[in-house]
Design a protein around this motif. Sequence first.
Motif, PDB file in Angstrom:
ATOM      1  N   GLY A   1       0.655  -1.346  -0.109  1.00 31.43           N
ATOM      2  CA  GLY A   1       0.029  -0.062   0.018  1.00 31.43           C
ATOM      3  C   GLY A   1       0.927   1.315   0.125  1.00 31.43           C
ATOM      4  O   GLY A   1       0.366   2.356   0.014  1.00 31.43           O
ATOM      5  N   CYS A   2       2.089   1.182   0.298  1.00 29.07           N
ATOM      6  CA  CYS A   2       2.914   2.277   0.225  1.00 29.07           C
ATOM      7  C   CYS A   2       4.018   2.249  -0.942  1.00 29.07           C
ATOM      8  O   CYS A   2       4.446   1.095  -1.080  1.00 29.07           O
ATOM      9  N   ILE A   3       4.096   3.261  -1.786  1.00 28.20           N
ATOM     10  CA  ILE A   3       4.731   3.148  -2.978  1.00 28.20           C
ATOM     11  C   ILE A   3       6.005   4.231  -2.650  1.00 28.20           C
ATOM     12  O   ILE A   3       5.861   5.572  -2.088  1.00 28.20           O
TER      13      ILE A   3
ATOM     14  N   ARG B   1       1.209   6.729   0.340  1.00 26.63           N
ATOM     15  CA  ARG B   1       0.143   5.798   0.157  1.00 26.63           C
ATOM     16  C   ARG B   1      -0.464   5.762  -1.196  1.00 26.63           C
ATOM     17  O   ARG B   1      -0.542   6.648  -1.882  1.00 26.63           O
ATOM     18  N   VAL B   2      -0.438   4.689  -1.637  1.00 27.71           N
ATOM     19  CA  VAL B   2      -1.210   4.213  -3.196  1.00 27.71           C
ATOM     20  C   VAL B   2      -2.556   4.756  -3.122  1.00 27.71           C
ATOM     21  O   VAL B   2      -3.358   4.203  -2.113  1.00 27.71           O
ATOM     22  N   PRO B   3      -3.159   5.428  -3.843  1.00 25.68           N
ATOM     23  CA  PRO B   3      -4.743   5.475  -3.626  1.00 25.68           C
ATOM     24  C   PRO B   3      -5.415   4.157  -3.798  1.00 25.68           C
ATOM     25  O   PRO B   3      -5.165   3.279  -4.475  1.00 25.68           O
ATOM     26  N   ALA B   4      -6.694   4.417  -3.178  1.00 25.87           N
ATOM     27  CA  ALA B   4      -7.486   3.154  -3.090  1.00 25.87           C
ATOM     28  C   ALA B   4      -7.797   2.565  -4.115  1.00 25.87           C
ATOM     29  O   ALA B   4      -8.021   1.098  -4.381  1.00 25.87           O
TER      30      ALA B   4
ATOM     31  N   GLU C   1     -10.457  -4.698   2.540  1.00 24.92           N
ATOM     32  CA  GLU C   1     -11.964  -4.945   2.339  1.00 24.92           C
ATOM     33  C   GLU C   1     -12.366  -6.482   2.526  1.00 24.92           C
ATOM     34  O   GLU C   1     -13.468  -6.789   3.258  1.00 24.92           O
ATOM     35  N   SER C   2     -11.770  -7.211   1.831  1.00 26.23           N
ATOM     36  CA  SER C   2     -12.149  -8.657   2.058  1.00 26.23           C
ATOM     37  C   SER C   2     -11.100  -9.435   1.747  1.00 26.23           C
ATOM     38  O   SER C   2      -9.821  -9.012   1.414  1.00 26.23           O
TER      39      SER C   2
ATOM     40  N   ASP D   1      -3.024  -2.009 -15.364  1.00 26.58           N
ATOM     41  CA  ASP D   1      -3.693  -0.968 -15.451  1.00 26.58           C
ATOM     42  C   ASP D   1      -5.118  -0.984 -14.568  1.00 26.58           C
ATOM     43  O   ASP D   1      -5.688  -0.192 -14.510  1.00 26.58           O
ATOM     44  N   GLY D   2      -5.125  -2.276 -14.002  1.00 23.53           N
ATOM     45  CA  GLY D   2      -6.517  -2.564 -13.110  1.00 23.53           C
ATOM     46  C   GLY D   2      -7.699  -3.123 -13.930  1.00 23.53           C
ATOM     47  O   GLY D   2      -8.593  -3.332 -13.378  1.00 23.53           O
TER      48      GLY D   2
END
Lengths: 185, 440
Positions: B256-258, B268-271, B296-297, B306-307
Amino acid sequence: MQRDLVLRARSGDHDAFAALAAGAFDRLHRTARLILRSDELASDAVQEALMAAWLHIRAVRDPDRFDAWLHRLLVHACYREARRVKQREIVEIHMIAPDIRGSGDAQELTAVRDQLERGFQRLTPEQRAVLVIHHYLGLPDVEAALVLDIALGTFKSRLNRASAALRAALEADERTSTVAKESIA
Amino acid sequence: MTGHDDFDRTLADWFEGDARSPAPADGLDRVLDATRRRRPRLAWLAGPGSHWVGEVHDAGSNSGTRSLPRVSLRWSTALILLLVVAALVGGAILVGARLFQPSPLPTGRLGHLAYGLDGDIFVAGWDGRNPVRIADGHADGRTDCQGFWGEGPIWSPDGRHLGYRSGNDCDHSPGTLYLSDPEGHSVASFPATGWLVSWSPDSKRVATWVDFGKTIGIYGLDGVRQTLLTVPPGCGLPGDFDPVWSPDATSLVIAGCIVPVDGRTPGRVPAADPRSHFDIAYSRDGARLAYIAYPESVSLVIAKADGTELRVLAGALTVDNGGGPGAAYEDPVLSPTGDQVAFIWSPARYDLQALDQSSSTYELRAVDIASGTVTTLATASGASPLHPIRFSPEGDQILFSRTDANNDTSLWSVHVDGSDAQLLVPGSGWGDWQTLPAGP
């Protein structure tokens, strides 16, 4: 001090965990040995409990309750060891060296201990655990119930039943012993 | 021994006397040896903790510690998360067609197996045969020290070098990271702490914690530290994570940290960024990634870098989001071409039964991303007994480690269809397969 160690261990500091384990080891081993009546089984239970404690150290949210959490892991480990040994039907008997120069009081004490050992062996692991937690660790009832992972009411009734069962076992042992003595006479 | 007081006193005295026997002298050492090389599990995978001890007071009842998190109070959160998961699944279906593109050809071939065993490092054939000890962890004659170990990846991506660590149990130093060639000739060594060896994608640098959780050093193959990066407190998710290189080697990600390697300010990396999640793993070409959707889960999400183009294997919500029964996913590992993901699956993590770790069931599974077919490759019980390590370069086999109920570890391989499971190295907790250049 312990709180600091728990916090450090929770962040992955194995040295801090080692310090916690060293501080608790003797007490855990004695407790497990009282419940399981075997050094070998107690060692296995303590090893399992401490391994679980390390793997799950991050689940400790309240560092002040580390001891209670650790004892609960130990009690569960003892139950598992007891189930395992029941399958193998192995019982380790502790031999107490007789003191032949002992006074009558010492001989009587030895006899009482032997009697207690035999009576205690007849109890279930759960009954042994409740007696050890109450009489050896001396935890308050509420905390003892939490360590045993049972409700407070269950703890109280289990303590009563375990005490009664041990008394019954001791009385039965005493009757057997009396009959044996009369037969010899 | 008839009165109550006498009975209680006699019993307490007997316990006290019986407990005087000393604990075995080597018992603590054995426990610490067993725990030293195991990494604590994250809180959300760790079963009930001390917060269970004490809830009875808050509840004001005698219901013991069996009160699970009150899901009913968090329906709104759960509903939102379910909608998010549904949207992700829907997205995966919509774009799924593009996942059926033929997989790229393998990028290499299987070389040697490197592994740690009893404090030494060995290199053997891929199947563990013909092992050669290339590093003696007890060359100084001290058998009380931990020696060498490698949690992985031991091999550099180009297969030309090995990286492994020594612990700090002898001199209480932070530990050392060693780089060597495949024959064991030392290339470099430098102070380092942590678990994994983080090779850069080009195999020319290694990132490691210098001061755990605070500073990261980037070292070249000559052992010279090129950069010292500071990680701000609270930047990443709680836990002891090692830095992971981004595929373009411009940054390191720590849960979570870049942390940019050029010295720019970490953050912090954006959510919305997949890198904000836990356990992120990349395919060899960096085109695909997999991660656990924590916090979250405990779902497994597979995506393009790229998600987009997602496939989600839905797991339970985390305790902070309502908890409840459901599967838990962890330890994703992608095949070199990114067409398959191996992972660990386990059922119902958040009930009290999870306390009994000896009865917890874990499965090593693999999912074919295009078809969604999930195959179970290995099953085991205990506390975290299975770990996928690496696919073979051809993508047809998986190397994994196994820990049995007696804490004995071993290295195994299995084909991705679940066939031909082989015990490679008994006694080793971690190894790594070398990737050699494709071709003869």
